[in-house]
Design a protein around this motif. Structure first.
Motif, mmCIF file in Angstrom:
data_model
loop_
_atom_site.group_PDB
_atom_site.id
_atom_site.type_symbol
_atom_site.label_atom_id
_atom_site.label_comp_id
_atom_site.label_asym_id
_atom_site.label_seq_id
_atom_site.Cartn_x
_atom_site.Cartn_y
_atom_site.Cartn_z
ATOM 1 N N PRO A 23 0.805 -1.240 0.000
ATOM 2 C CA PRO A 23 0.000 0.000 0.000
ATOM 3 C C PRO A 23 0.830 1.278 0.000
ATOM 4 C CG PRO A 23 -0.869 -1.562 1.597
ATOM 5 C CD PRO A 23 0.422 -2.139 1.075
ATOM 6 N N ARG A 24 2.006 1.229 0.589
ATOM 7 C CA ARG A 24 2.874 2.423 0.620
ATOM 8 C C ARG A 24 3.478 2.706 -0.747
ATOM 9 N NH1 ARG A 24 6.375 -0.133 5.233
ATOM 10 N NH2 ARG A 24 6.015 -1.748 3.683
ATOM 11 N N PRO A 55 -9.444 3.800 -5.280
ATOM 12 C CA PRO A 55 -9.663 4.882 -4.323
ATOM 13 C C PRO A 55 -9.987 4.399 -2.906
ATOM 14 C CG PRO A 55 -11.573 4.647 -5.730
ATOM 15 C CD PRO A 55 -10.520 3.707 -6.259
ATOM 16 N N VAL A 56 -10.252 3.109 -2.728
ATOM 17 C CA VAL A 56 -10.640 2.582 -1.421
ATOM 18 C C VAL A 56 -9.563 1.668 -0.825
ATOM 19 C CG1 VAL A 56 -12.377 1.182 -0.217
ATOM 20 C CG2 VAL A 56 -13.081 2.746 -2.036
ATOM 21 N N ASP A 57 -8.923 0.859 -1.684
ATOM 22 C CA ASP A 57 -7.936 -0.118 -1.238
ATOM 23 C C ASP A 57 -6.553 0.331 -1.698
ATOM 24 O OD1 ASP A 57 -6.286 -2.307 -0.797
ATOM 25 O OD2 ASP A 57 -7.719 -3.776 -1.582
ATOM 26 N N ALA A 58 -5.717 0.777 -0.772
ATOM 27 C CA ALA A 58 -4.398 1.326 -1.109
ATOM 28 C C ALA A 58 -3.430 0.288 -1.665
ATOM 29 C CB ALA A 58 -3.780 2.000 0.111
#
Length: 106
Positions: A23-24, A55-58
């Motif tokens: 996600p980072r 837009p919801v799950d990084a």
């Protein structure tokens, strides 16, 4: 031994689905593909291509490609620029779809 059967991919192709990254590193993954996207959009036979962050799950990045034919897709793959410094894909859920017909949904 018989040769592997190559599926018939005549007609319009869609490559679509999600890949998962740390996600980072979602933004870095998307940004690493900007030059490839620009080049593909200018390539004959590429009707559309996108690499977009969810837009919801990084961790999720959505991939979409629309090609007029398998022949054009293979020509592209043979010469496509390889993005540099792409964060690793942890998991992918990308599929190739053959379009038999299409039209406006509206």
């Amino acid at each position: 031994m018989t040769p592997a059967h190559k599926p018939d991919h005549s007609g319009t192709l869609v490559i679509a689905g999600a890949v998962y990254v740390d996600p980072r590193q979602q933004r870095a993954f998307v940004d690493a593909h900007k030059d490839l996207i620009r080049a593909a959009r200018a390539f004959p036979g590429c009707l559309d291509i996108a690499v977009t962050p969810d837009p919801v799950d990084a961790a999720r990045v959505y991939l979409f490609e629309l090609w007029e034919s398998d022949e054009r897709l293979q020509e592209w793959r043979a010469m496509a620029p390889v993005p540099a410094d792409v964060p690793p894909i942890i998991r992918d859920e990308v599929q190739l779809h053959l379009i038999s017909s299409s039209g406006s949904p509206f």
